[in-house]
Write an enzyme that holds these catalytic residues in place. Structure first.
Site, PDB file in Angstrom:
ATOM      1  N   GLN A 181       0.823  -1.222   0.000  1.00  0.00           N
ATOM      2  CA  GLN A 181       0.000   0.000   0.000  1.00  0.00           C
ATOM      3  C   GLN A 181       0.857   1.271   0.000  1.00  0.00           C
ATOM      4  O   GLN A 181       0.337   2.355  -0.240  1.00  0.00           O
ATOM      5  CB  GLN A 181      -0.943   0.022   1.212  1.00  0.00           C
ATOM      6  CG  GLN A 181      -1.966  -1.090   1.223  1.00  0.00           C
ATOM      7  CD  GLN A 181      -3.027  -0.957   0.121  1.00  0.00           C
ATOM      8  OE1 GLN A 181      -3.129   0.066  -0.558  1.00  0.00           O
ATOM      9  NE2 GLN A 181      -3.810  -2.009  -0.067  1.00  0.00           N
ATOM     10  N   SER A 201       2.718  -4.895  -5.300  1.00  0.00           N
ATOM     11  CA  SER A 201       1.694  -5.474  -6.162  1.00  0.00           C
ATOM     12  C   SER A 201       1.289  -4.437  -7.202  1.00  0.00           C
ATOM     13  O   SER A 201       0.902  -3.318  -6.845  1.00  0.00           O
ATOM     14  CB  SER A 201       0.506  -5.858  -5.279  1.00  0.00           C
ATOM     15  OG  SER A 201      -0.494  -6.434  -6.059  1.00  0.00           O
ATOM     16  N   ALA A 202       1.373  -4.827  -8.483  1.00  0.00           N
ATOM     17  CA  ALA A 202       1.158  -3.843  -9.561  1.00  0.00           C
ATOM     18  C   ALA A 202      -0.268  -3.297  -9.583  1.00  0.00           C
ATOM     19  O   ALA A 202      -0.487  -2.125  -9.891  1.00  0.00           O
ATOM     20  CB  ALA A 202       1.495  -4.479 -10.904  1.00  0.00           C
ATOM     21  N   HIS A 203      -1.262  -4.143  -9.235  1.00  0.00           N
ATOM     22  CA  HIS A 203      -2.646  -3.681  -9.407  1.00  0.00           C
ATOM     23  C   HIS A 203      -3.069  -2.635  -8.377  1.00  0.00           C
ATOM     24  O   HIS A 203      -4.140  -2.040  -8.490  1.00  0.00           O
ATOM     25  CB  HIS A 203      -3.627  -4.863  -9.440  1.00  0.00           C
ATOM     26  CG  HIS A 203      -3.891  -5.517  -8.122  1.00  0.00           C
ATOM     27  ND1 HIS A 203      -4.975  -5.194  -7.348  1.00  0.00           N
ATOM     28  CD2 HIS A 203      -3.233  -6.482  -7.441  1.00  0.00           C
ATOM     29  CE1 HIS A 203      -4.978  -5.939  -6.246  1.00  0.00           C
ATOM     30  NE2 HIS A 203      -3.923  -6.729  -6.283  1.00  0.00           N
ATOM     31  N   CYS A 329     -15.655 -11.211   5.462  1.00  0.00           N
ATOM     32  CA  CYS A 329     -16.891 -11.966   5.431  1.00  0.00           C
ATOM     33  C   CYS A 329     -16.546 -13.450   5.346  1.00  0.00           C
ATOM     34  O   CYS A 329     -15.837 -13.854   4.436  1.00  0.00           O
ATOM     35  CB  CYS A 329     -17.647 -11.556   4.180  1.00  0.00           C
ATOM     36  SG  CYS A 329     -19.343 -12.020   4.228  1.00  0.00           S
TER      37      CYS A 329
HETATM   38  N1  PLP Z   1      -0.303  -6.475   1.589  1.00  0.00           N
HETATM   39  C1  PLP Z   1      -1.136  -5.453   1.811  1.00  0.00           C
HETATM   40  C2  PLP Z   1      -0.789  -4.422   2.828  1.00  0.00           C
HETATM   41  C3  PLP Z   1      -2.334  -5.366   1.091  1.00  0.00           C
HETATM   42  O1  PLP Z   1      -3.170  -4.342   1.320  1.00  0.00           O
HETATM   43  C4  PLP Z   1      -2.637  -6.363   0.141  1.00  0.00           C
HETATM   44  C5  PLP Z   1      -3.901  -6.320  -0.607  1.00  0.00           C
HETATM   45  O2  PLP Z   1      -4.833  -5.651  -0.265  1.00  0.00           O
HETATM   46  C6  PLP Z   1      -1.709  -7.384  -0.066  1.00  0.00           C
HETATM   47  C7  PLP Z   1      -0.567  -7.426   0.688  1.00  0.00           C
HETATM   48  C8  PLP Z   1      -1.984  -8.466  -1.062  1.00  0.00           C
HETATM   49  O3  PLP Z   1      -1.796  -8.004  -2.379  1.00  0.00           O
HETATM   50  P1  PLP Z   1      -2.473  -8.796  -3.600  1.00  0.00           P
HETATM   51  O4  PLP Z   1      -3.898  -8.361  -3.658  1.00  0.00           O
HETATM   52  O5  PLP Z   1      -1.687  -8.351  -4.796  1.00  0.00           O
HETATM   53  O6  PLP Z   1      -2.313 -10.234  -3.331  1.00  0.00           O
END
Ligand code: PLP
Length: 382
Positions: A181, A201-203, A329
């Site tokens: 984040q 994470s690219a997305h 959930c």
């Molecule tokens: N780490 C944090 C702090 C995240 O907020 C998230 C996803 O929300 C992840 C790891 C996991 O990333 P990904 O959705 O690419 O698996």
């Protein structure tokens, strides 16, 4: 028109990144491990993307490993480091990590690895004294701390942790930072801090789904999770998705190059949103760090007293405003958010914290409309 305020879940691809992605899909890239021309073209795309990301993060090229998502990078870091020689010394991590750190940590604990859990205060901030105590007393192999919390936007004091680690009496543990984040939202100085492993994470920054990054400082040994191929310097078996990786590299470069101006813009929009909400809704509280203290600039977590979180999210969705709850959930029941529980909120409050996360496409007009809609929905619900 829909107003998307859930960029911490995933952030839509920008037009520029989408164009690059589609261009490469048309190029018929082969398997990057093949030696023929199509394979060599794919390999060149991956090599260039690795260099682009390394430059954006100011780290050596060979330290950038491609994975499928941030969750995989986190799993690789924790399990890979503990299952390698020296891992029996265990792990220290915080109680507010993403589930892709918490779950592997719990799994390792059940398998007999010592795990120390570091608490947070009522704002979601790590107590440095507790970090110091854990580093000094546990003699752990790996410390894992998230740079920025996805639910409430609190930041870890990475400068201070870096200093503490430098003085660790029983040898410096490896340090993993979950930067998913934080990327493109706050400054990251992996090399200056001496970080050994970091996940991205690219997305989350307008890149495609399906591409994660694990930064691994050269020389850090990890036992691979996926065996069966020599890809990614033998750290992760599996044919790489060259087109998606190139789109990810562009998104990451753009996010890092615009980090400062984006942070200012998003910080102003978050303030506008919070001030607007206070005007239209009574009995609303901001959870997490104050707006004028260091925080993730795009993230607000707000609690409307006596309002059921799930109903609120559903009603907002019907009115075209997309937001989320930190609570999870499972089998039809809403589990309270582990982050809000760790900050001292009761189970009912921890089910109701509404996460509003802004991103590149959020405009001032969106904030005005979101505030109006939320005022209207809250009036109806109350
Ligand atoms: N780490 C944090 C702090 C995240 O907020 C998230 C996803 O929300 C992840 C790891 C996991 O990333 P990904 O959705 O690419 O698996």
């Amino acid at each position: 028109m829909r107003i998307y305020l859930d960029h911490n879940a995933t952030s839509p691809m920008s037009a520029e990144v989408r164009e690059r992605f589609l261009e490469l899909l048309d190029e018929d890239l082969g398997n990057p491990s093949s030696t023929h021309a199509s394979g060599r073209r794919a390999r060149a795309v991956i090599d260039d993307s690795r260099a682009e990301i390394a430059a954006a993060l100011c780290v050596p090229e060979e330290s950038v490993l491609f994975t499928a998502c941030g969750s995989e990078s986190n799993n690789m870091a924790l399990r890979g480091a503990l299952e390698a020689p020296g891992g029996e010394r265990g792990l220290a991590t915080t109680v507010i990590e993403h589930s892709s750190v918490l779950e592997p940590a719990r799994d390792l604990e059940q398998r007999g690895f010592p795990v120390s859990w570091i608490p947070v205060d009522e704002r979601g901030a790590l107590n440095l004294g507790s970090v110091q105590h854990v580093i000094e007393s546990s003699g752990c192999r790996l410390l894992s701390t998230m740079a920025a919390n996805n639910e409430v936007g609190s930041l870890a004091p990475l400068d201070e942790i870096s200093e503490l680690l430098g003085k660790a009496p029983s040898g410096r543990p490896l340090w993993h930072v979950d930067g998913v984040q934080a990327l493109g939202r706050v400054p990251l100085r992996l090399s200056d801090w001496g970080v050994d492993l970091a996940s991205f994470s690219a997305h989350k920054v307008g890149g495609p789904l399906g591409v994660g990054i694990l930064f691994r400082k050269p020389g850090v040994e990890l036992r691979p999770l996926a065996l069966g191929g020599g890809q990614e310097s033998n750290a992760r078996a599996g044919t790489e998705n060259a087109a998606a990786i190139a789109a990810a590299a562009l998104a990451i470069r753009l996010a890092c190059s615009k980090q400062e101006s984006n942070a200012v813009r998003l910080g102003e929009l978050s303030t506008m949103l919070w001030e607007g909400l206070q005007e239209v809704a009574a009995r609303v509280r901001l959870l997490g760090p104050d707006l004028d203290s260091p925080r993730l600039p795009n993230t607000l977590n707000v609690l409307f007293e006596n309002i059921d979180g799930r109903t609120l999210v559903a009603r907002l969705d019907l009115e075209g405003v997309e937001a989320s709850l930190g609570s999870a959930c499972s089998s039809g029941a809403i589990e309270p958010s582990h982050v809000l529980l760790a900050m001292g909120f009761d189970a009912e409050e921890a089910r109701a914290g509404l996460r509003l996360s802004l991103g590149a496409c959020t405009s001032r007009a969106d904030i005005h409309s979101a505030v109006d809609t939320m005022g209207k929905v809250l009036n109806e619900l109350r």
